[in-house]
Scaffold this motif. Structure first.
Motif, PDB file in Angstrom:
ATOM      1  N   LYS A 187       0.806  -0.936   0.017  1.00 40.29           N
ATOM      2  CA  LYS A 187       0.033  -0.103  -0.016  1.00 40.29           C
ATOM      3  C   LYS A 187       0.937   1.265  -0.096  1.00 40.29           C
ATOM      4  CE  LYS A 187      -4.458  -1.176   2.259  1.00 40.29           C
ATOM      5  NZ  LYS A 187      -5.280  -0.946   3.262  1.00 40.29           N
ATOM      6  N   TYR A 188       0.368   2.414  -0.334  1.00 35.38           N
ATOM      7  CA  TYR A 188       0.984   3.530  -0.500  1.00 35.38           C
ATOM      8  C   TYR A 188       0.128   4.894   0.365  1.00 35.38           C
ATOM      9  CZ  TYR A 188      -1.774   5.301  -4.160  1.00 35.38           C
ATOM     10  OH  TYR A 188      -2.872   5.700  -5.116  1.00 35.38           O
ATOM     11  N   LYS A 189       0.698   5.583   0.786  1.00 36.05           N
ATOM     12  CA  LYS A 189       0.073   6.853   1.298  1.00 36.05           C
ATOM     13  C   LYS A 189       0.787   7.968   0.704  1.00 36.05           C
ATOM     14  CE  LYS A 189      -2.036   9.190   4.654  1.00 36.05           C
ATOM     15  NZ  LYS A 189      -2.478   9.302   6.343  1.00 36.05           N
ATOM     16  N   ILE A 190       0.163   8.775   0.052  1.00 33.95           N
ATOM     17  CA  ILE A 190       0.858  10.069  -0.360  1.00 33.95           C
ATOM     18  C   ILE A 190       0.686  11.180   0.846  1.00 33.95           C
ATOM     19  CG2 ILE A 190       0.950  11.791  -2.083  1.00 33.95           C
ATOM     20  CD1 ILE A 190      -0.438   9.854  -3.994  1.00 33.95           C
ATOM     21  N   ASP A 191       2.057  11.697   1.138  1.00 31.36           N
ATOM     22  CA  ASP A 191       1.833  12.661   2.150  1.00 31.36           C
ATOM     23  C   ASP A 191       1.717  14.037   1.562  1.00 31.36           C
ATOM     24  OD1 ASP A 191       4.492  13.510   1.953  1.00 31.36           O
ATOM     25  OD2 ASP A 191       5.080  12.225   3.832  1.00 31.36           O
ATOM     26  N   GLY A 192       2.127  14.179   0.024  1.00 28.84           N
ATOM     27  CA  GLY A 192       2.009  15.582  -0.393  1.00 28.84           C
ATOM     28  C   GLY A 192       3.374  16.187  -0.388  1.00 28.84           C
ATOM     29  N   SER A 193       4.363  15.824   0.418  1.00 29.27           N
ATOM     30  CA  SER A 193       5.718  16.208   0.241  1.00 29.27           C
ATOM     31  C   SER A 193       6.779  15.701  -0.571  1.00 29.27           C
ATOM     32  CB  SER A 193       6.310  16.194   1.679  1.00 29.27           C
ATOM     33  OG  SER A 193       6.596  14.799   2.128  1.00 29.27           O
ATOM     34  N   GLU A 194       6.584  14.362  -1.410  1.00 29.46           N
ATOM     35  CA  GLU A 194       7.235  13.757  -2.025  1.00 29.46           C
ATOM     36  C   GLU A 194       7.614  14.606  -3.348  1.00 29.46           C
ATOM     37  OE1 GLU A 194       4.273  12.685  -1.077  1.00 29.46           O
ATOM     38  OE2 GLU A 194       4.303  11.000  -0.151  1.00 29.46           O
ATOM     39  N   SER A 195       6.937  15.307  -4.025  1.00 31.08           N
ATOM     40  CA  SER A 195       6.988  16.078  -5.279  1.00 31.08           C
ATOM     41  C   SER A 195       6.306  17.085  -5.425  1.00 31.08           C
ATOM     42  CB  SER A 195       7.009  15.081  -6.369  1.00 31.08           C
ATOM     43  OG  SER A 195       5.602  14.756  -6.532  1.00 31.08           O
ATOM     44  N   GLU A 196       6.265  17.994  -6.407  1.00 30.77           N
ATOM     45  CA  GLU A 196       5.331  18.890  -6.588  1.00 30.77           C
ATOM     46  C   GLU A 196       3.956  18.432  -6.883  1.00 30.77           C
ATOM     47  OE1 GLU A 196       6.125  22.247  -6.191  1.00 30.77           O
ATOM     48  OE2 GLU A 196       4.112  22.831  -6.793  1.00 30.77           O
ATOM     49  N   ALA A 197       4.078  17.285  -7.933  1.00 28.82           N
ATOM     50  CA  ALA A 197       2.862  16.917  -8.390  1.00 28.82           C
ATOM     51  C   ALA A 197       1.958  16.203  -7.069  1.00 28.82           C
ATOM     52  CB  ALA A 197       2.946  15.948  -9.470  1.00 28.82           C
ATOM     53  N   ALA A 198       2.684  15.572  -6.184  1.00 29.79           N
ATOM     54  CA  ALA A 198       2.148  14.900  -5.222  1.00 29.79           C
ATOM     55  C   ALA A 198       1.310  15.687  -4.209  1.00 29.79           C
ATOM     56  CB  ALA A 198       3.334  14.251  -4.259  1.00 29.79           C
ATOM     57  N   LYS A 199       1.589  17.227  -4.136  1.00 29.09           N
ATOM     58  CA  LYS A 199       0.644  18.109  -3.246  1.00 29.09           C
ATOM     59  C   LYS A 199      -0.679  17.647  -3.550  1.00 29.09           C
ATOM     60  CE  LYS A 199       4.414  21.379  -2.951  1.00 29.09           C
ATOM     61  NZ  LYS A 199       4.661  22.855  -3.492  1.00 29.09           N
ATOM     62  N   LYS A 200      -0.968  17.548  -4.842  1.00 27.75           N
ATOM     63  CA  LYS A 200      -2.472  17.359  -5.290  1.00 27.75           C
ATOM     64  C   LYS A 200      -2.961  16.187  -4.623  1.00 27.75           C
ATOM     65  CE  LYS A 200      -5.134  17.870  -9.569  1.00 27.75           C
ATOM     66  NZ  LYS A 200      -4.881  17.712 -11.095  1.00 27.75           N
ATOM     67  N   TYR A 201      -2.217  15.241  -4.461  1.00 28.58           N
ATOM     68  CA  TYR A 201      -2.991  14.063  -4.143  1.00 28.58           C
ATOM     69  C   TYR A 201      -2.768  13.586  -2.533  1.00 28.58           C
ATOM     70  CZ  TYR A 201      -2.688  13.776  -8.909  1.00 28.58           C
ATOM     71  OH  TYR A 201      -2.858  14.047 -10.334  1.00 28.58           O
ATOM     72  N   ALA A 202      -2.413  14.657  -1.780  1.00 26.82           N
ATOM     73  CA  ALA A 202      -1.945  14.594  -0.187  1.00 26.82           C
ATOM     74  C   ALA A 202      -2.853  13.621   0.375  1.00 26.82           C
ATOM     75  CB  ALA A 202      -1.505  15.791   0.205  1.00 26.82           C
ATOM     76  N   GLY A 203      -2.671  12.554   0.963  1.00 25.96           N
ATOM     77  CA  GLY A 203      -3.577  11.842   1.833  1.00 25.96           C
ATOM     78  C   GLY A 203      -4.239  10.665   0.966  1.00 25.96           C
ATOM     79  N   GLU A 204      -3.837  10.579  -0.134  1.00 24.57           N
ATOM     80  CA  GLU A 204      -4.440   9.482  -1.067  1.00 24.57           C
ATOM     81  C   GLU A 204      -3.656   8.111  -0.646  1.00 24.57           C
ATOM     82  OE1 GLU A 204      -5.805   9.930  -5.141  1.00 24.57           O
ATOM     83  OE2 GLU A 204      -4.189   8.449  -5.544  1.00 24.57           O
ATOM     84  N   THR A 205      -4.630   7.131  -0.398  1.00 30.29           N
ATOM     85  CA  THR A 205      -4.076   5.620   0.050  1.00 30.29           C
ATOM     86  C   THR A 205      -4.645   4.899  -1.060  1.00 30.29           C
ATOM     87  OG1 THR A 205      -3.857   6.520   2.170  1.00 30.29           O
ATOM     88  CG2 THR A 205      -3.725   4.195   1.932  1.00 30.29           C
ATOM     89  N   PHE A 206      -3.834   4.020  -1.483  1.00 29.55           N
ATOM     90  CA  PHE A 206      -4.422   2.801  -2.170  1.00 29.55           C
ATOM     91  C   PHE A 206      -3.456   1.821  -2.397  1.00 29.55           C
ATOM     92  CE2 PHE A 206      -5.733   0.950  -6.437  1.00 29.55           C
ATOM     93  CZ  PHE A 206      -7.053   0.607  -6.008  1.00 29.55           C
ATOM     94  N   ARG A 207      -3.557   0.805  -3.272  1.00 26.41           N
ATOM     95  CA  ARG A 207      -2.621  -0.382  -3.380  1.00 26.41           C
ATOM     96  C   ARG A 207      -1.252   0.028  -4.248  1.00 26.41           C
ATOM     97  NH1 ARG A 207      -4.534  -4.519  -7.191  1.00 26.41           N
ATOM     98  NH2 ARG A 207      -2.832  -5.473  -6.563  1.00 26.41           N
ATOM     99  N   ARG A 208      -0.078  -0.398  -3.847  1.00 22.89           N
ATOM    100  CA  ARG A 208       0.845  -0.067  -4.553  1.00 22.89           C
ATOM    101  C   ARG A 208       0.476  -0.316  -5.918  1.00 22.89           C
ATOM    102  NH1 ARG A 208       5.618  -3.296  -2.547  1.00 22.89           N
ATOM    103  NH2 ARG A 208       4.760  -5.100  -3.582  1.00 22.89           N
ATOM    104  N   PRO A 209       1.059   0.605  -6.917  1.00 24.35           N
ATOM    105  CA  PRO A 209       0.962   0.147  -8.305  1.00 24.35           C
ATOM    106  C   PRO A 209       1.693  -1.144  -8.856  1.00 24.35           C
ATOM    107  CG  PRO A 209       1.781   2.565  -8.274  1.00 24.35           C
ATOM    108  CD  PRO A 209       1.716   1.820  -6.801  1.00 24.35           C
ATOM    109  N   GLU A 210       0.914  -1.674  -9.569  1.00 23.75           N
ATOM    110  CA  GLU A 210       1.667  -3.132 -10.425  1.00 23.75           C
ATOM    111  C   GLU A 210       2.256  -2.616 -11.652  1.00 23.75           C
ATOM    112  OE1 GLU A 210       1.028  -6.361  -9.460  1.00 23.75           O
ATOM    113  OE2 GLU A 210      -0.881  -6.418  -8.203  1.00 23.75           O
ATOM    114  N   TYR A 211       3.178  -3.657 -12.213  1.00 24.47           N
ATOM    115  CA  TYR A 211       3.824  -3.102 -13.548  1.00 24.47           C
ATOM    116  C   TYR A 211       2.836  -2.535 -14.360  1.00 24.47           C
ATOM    117  CZ  TYR A 211       6.344  -2.490 -17.438  1.00 24.47           C
ATOM    118  OH  TYR A 211       6.932  -1.765 -18.572  1.00 24.47           O
ATOM    119  N   LEU A 212       1.542  -3.266 -14.630  1.00 23.04           N
ATOM    120  CA  LEU A 212       0.934  -2.649 -15.871  1.00 23.04           C
ATOM    121  C   LEU A 212       0.405  -1.391 -15.434  1.00 23.04           C
ATOM    122  CD1 LEU A 212      -0.591  -5.557 -17.216  1.00 23.04           C
ATOM    123  CD2 LEU A 212       1.309  -4.404 -18.030  1.00 23.04           C
TER     124      LEU A 212
END
Lengths: 93, 653
Positions: free
Chosen positions: B299-324
């Motif tokens: 699982k991941y949780k975006i805290d918003g500090s990871e990148s400029e783009a991540a700010k928009k998705y801060a707090g979003e949690t879901f399954r880790r992306p698969e390869y596809l």
């Protein structure tokens, strides 16, 4: 004596804690390279590289290729300055 | 061995339980094999050329005998139907807890026909079955629907586990899938559109019934051995850490991604082309199913500090992306920020839509605009307003997603069935041939990987029974150059693992299709087999687990024949709807455009395509010229009845 460069990816890199390394080999053989890498990075690396039953390179979930993308085997010879890349072998998802 | 089938007629509201007798298992094993047989029988009494979005289509959910058995080999459920987007055989697998919870609720197979007069959902609880009003769920995405159903149904006798469709399924978008427990999509082929056309919003199951294991001591012994094999394999441990994202660096190295609609085959973003980001950001582990010894999910949780783009998705949690997920976003659409890739995964899952068809449809249009083959005005005509189409721009990408999911505008309507039919319709609309920019095989959307250097993979794309597909005959022997396996399967010959020759590539497709059909009939996850802790032999090692679960003792040879039988039934379905050799083909880009970069630069499919396809038909025992099955081969497989139907339809040699 030849020098062979190695490139480690994914789980190989995690075990080696480095993305690249170089090895000096008495014999220009993949078998010696595998042994040197295992000796330097320990048992986890050995488990990734060498099948304990057959003593061949571990083919399961791994991919070891030369610069032309050809999978290498224990008995293959290596050239001085050659780079061998160690990858995990998985697809899909 | 017996199994329980629930038949649901949505037109009449009739709910009927049946027992699938032992004799059916003897022929069709379980899981996808039984699903296929239910589909085949259905279309003996219904018009196989019916509208797949009409009430005559059937939607089948099934789960094989090893799913939830304690074998530890992962769990896959399977949906089967006539595909609304490709108009041929359709099926799709999905993991998680839902498949075995169906068993715990009282059934292994559910066959749904007809059309409900208003939106309903199907509730099954310890054998009790009911159709319930779904008006409050209609118009919601899969995550909202799952949450509402869990709340509504409570925790007794178990939490509710669900299979749901989104707004895309409701609108019968051909590339809409169904999602189990809001986490795992059965993506391919349009199962969501079939359920939407039937006004069935969801299936919710609850139960605490057990699963009968015929030889429990044997199962425990097998399971213990399997666990030890997995725990003793360092490569499997690596897979646990990264899941299929371990493929990112391998594909980057050999040039096997699918970049910008496959104009290239390497990721461009500095961060996204390494899998360091997986370790850096994805610290939560997750078990897909409690019957899996690998547990590759995360699982991941975006805290918003990871990148400029991540700010928009801060707090979003879901399954880790698969390869596809990554391949479709970072590859097909050139998204370079991991948080955006992760968001793409959640977005496509919540909307229950196939990210392969979707990304290839959007990438097709982006390439047309990039090449100035269409103008801003043309784009505005498609969207009903001015719309930019910038590679990697999530706002532009989401505008395209919305268009398709909600059928908002001509673009959404044109591409509701994926890139092949979208490109055909758009070419016709504009009076220009844009097909060389569409990526597909057999009418199905591309699988977002580079195919051109890999003849077995290319052949898979051309012949797979559900359109371009890597999973039906997954060519690991070739891609990983496994000479050891080639020797085992082909009497000491190594050519199946040699990329430079067409030899044994068609044979390898046929062999692995049979093996995968077998694994899909057991109800296990393919990754346990792919990682090979048990020697890559579904007919031997896994056959022992099958015997423990079912009490049916097959020889490995009998199991391989069963796998071949299952593949032949899918083929027979497609022959009945008119598919012939000319349909077993791939897009112009793969066939004629040289592989643009990487280790295997310059390769085109045409180099080996016909030779490999001929060999495939030969190994299958099918007619090379027409691609049709022969009575002789079907008789050998004990499929005389199928041969008779094909002969009556003029689809047999």
């Amino acid at each position: 004596m030849i020098t062979v460069h190695t490139e480690f990816h994914s789980h190989f890199r995690e075990i080696a804690a480095t993305a690249r390394d170089s090895f000096e080999l008495e014999e220009p053989l993949v078998a010696e390279l595998a042994e040197r890498i295992s000796a330097r990075y320990g048992e986890k690396m050995r488990a990734m590289l060498i099948d304990p039953e057959t003593r061949e390179l571990n083919e399961r979930g791994t991919m070891f290729v030369d610069t032309s993308g050809r999978r290498i085997s224990m008995e293959d010879t290596l050239e001085d300055g050659e780079t061998i890349t160690f990858l995990v072998g998985i697809a899909g998802g | 061995m017996e199994s329980r089938l629930l038949r649901v007629n949505l037109s009449t509201g009739e709910l009927t339980g049946e027992v699938i007798p032992h004799s059916v298992f003897e022929r069709w094993i379980g899981g996808s094999g039984i699903n296929n047989w239910i589909l085949w029988e259905h279309f003996l009494t219904h018009d196989i050329n019916c509208d797949p979005r009409g009430p005559d289509n059937i939607f089948i959910f099934g789960v094989g005998p090893l799913a939830g058995s304690g074998a530890g080999s992962g769990v896959k459920g399977r949906i089967t139907f006539k595909s609304p987007c490709y108009n041929m055989f359709g099926d799709s697998a999905g993991g998680g807890k839902f498949p075995y919870m169906v068993r715990f609720s009282g059934y292994e197979y559910i066959a749904i026909t007809g059309r409900a007069p208003r939106p309903v959902y199907l509730h099954i609880c310890n054998g009790e079955v009911e159709l319930r009003d779904a008006a409050h769920l209609w118009g919601r995405d899969t995550a909202e629907t799952h949450a509402l159903l869990q709340q509504e149904l409570g925790d007794y006798p178990s939490k509710a586990h669900t299979l749901t469709i989104s707004q895309a399924g409701e609108k019968q978008v051909g590339i809409a899938g169904v999602v189990s427990d809001a986490l795992r999509i059965h993506a391919r082929g349009g199962g969501g559109a079939v359920l939407g056309s039937k006004n069935l919003k969801a299936i919710a199951v609850q139960g605490n019934g057990g699963i009968r294991i015929q030889r429990p001591e044997n199962m425990l012994a097998w399971s213990d051995d399997f666990r030890q094999r997995i725990d003793g394999n360092e490569a499997v441990y690596g897979f646990k850490r990264r899941g299929t994202l371990g493929a990112v660096e391998m594909y980057q190295h050999i040039g096997s991604h699918f970049w910008r609609n496959n104009q290239g085959n390497m990721f461009r973003g500095d961060e996204i082309r390494s899998d360091n980001w997986v370790k850096k950001y994805h610290k939560y582990s997750e078990v897909c199913s409690s019957d899996c010894f690998i547990a590759c999910d995360g699982k991941y949780k975006i805290d918003g500090s990871e990148s400029e783009a991540a700010k928009k998705y801060a707090g979003e949690t879901f399954r880790r992306p698969e390869y596809l997920t990554t391949g479709s976003a970072a590859g097909a659409l050139d998204v370079r920020d991991w948080a955006e890739v992760a968001h793409w995964g959640k977005l496509t899952n919540d909307y229950g839509i196939d990210n392969q068809d979707l990304s290839c449809s959007i990438a097709f249009l982006m390439e047309l605009r990039e090449r100035d083959l269409i103008s801003d005005r043309d784009v505005a005509e498609l969207f009903g307003h001015e719309q930019t189409l910038r590679w990697g721009n999530m706002d532009d990408i989401e505008a395209c997603v919305d268009a398709i999911v909600f059928q908002k505008n001509p673009f959404g309507e044109l591409f509701r069935d994926g890139p092949y039919y979208g490109a055909l319709k758009y070419s016709e609309m504009k009076g220009q041939n844009f097909m060389k920019y569409a990526t597909y095989g057999k009418g199905g959307a591309s699988f977002t990987e580079e195919m051109r250097p890999f003849p077995t993979w290319m052949n898979n794309m051309a012949v797979a029974s559900r359109g371009a597909d890597h999973l039906k005959g997954i060519g690991l022997i070739e891609k990983f150059q496994r000479k050891d396996l080639s020797k085992i399967y082909f009497d000491g010959r190594t050519e199946a693992a040699d990329l430079s020759t067409p030899e044994l590539k068609g044979a390898c497709t046929a062999l692995v299709e049979n093996q995968v059909a077998l694994l899909n009939s057991y109800g296990v996850c393919l990754f346990h087999w792919m990682l090979d802790p048990a020697g890559y032999t579904p007919q031997d090692y896994y056959g022992q687990a099958y015997a423990a679960a079912t009490g049916i003792d097959y020889t490995p040879e009998e199991l391989m024949l069963a796998g071949e039988r299952i593949c032949n039934l899918e083929k027979a379905f497609n022959s009945r709807v008119g598919m012939r050799r000319e349909h077993d083909t791939v897009c112009e880009r793969w066939m004629w455009e040289p592989n643009p970069e990487g280790m295997y630069e310059g390769k085109v499919a045409a180099d080996m395509f016909d030779t490999v396809l001929d060999e495939y038909y030969e190994w299958r025992g099918w007619d090379r010229e027409s691609g049709l099955q022969t009575r002789e081969r079907l008789q050998r497989l004990g499929m005389d009845d199928v041969a008779d139907v094909l002969a009556a339809d003029g689809a047999l040699i």
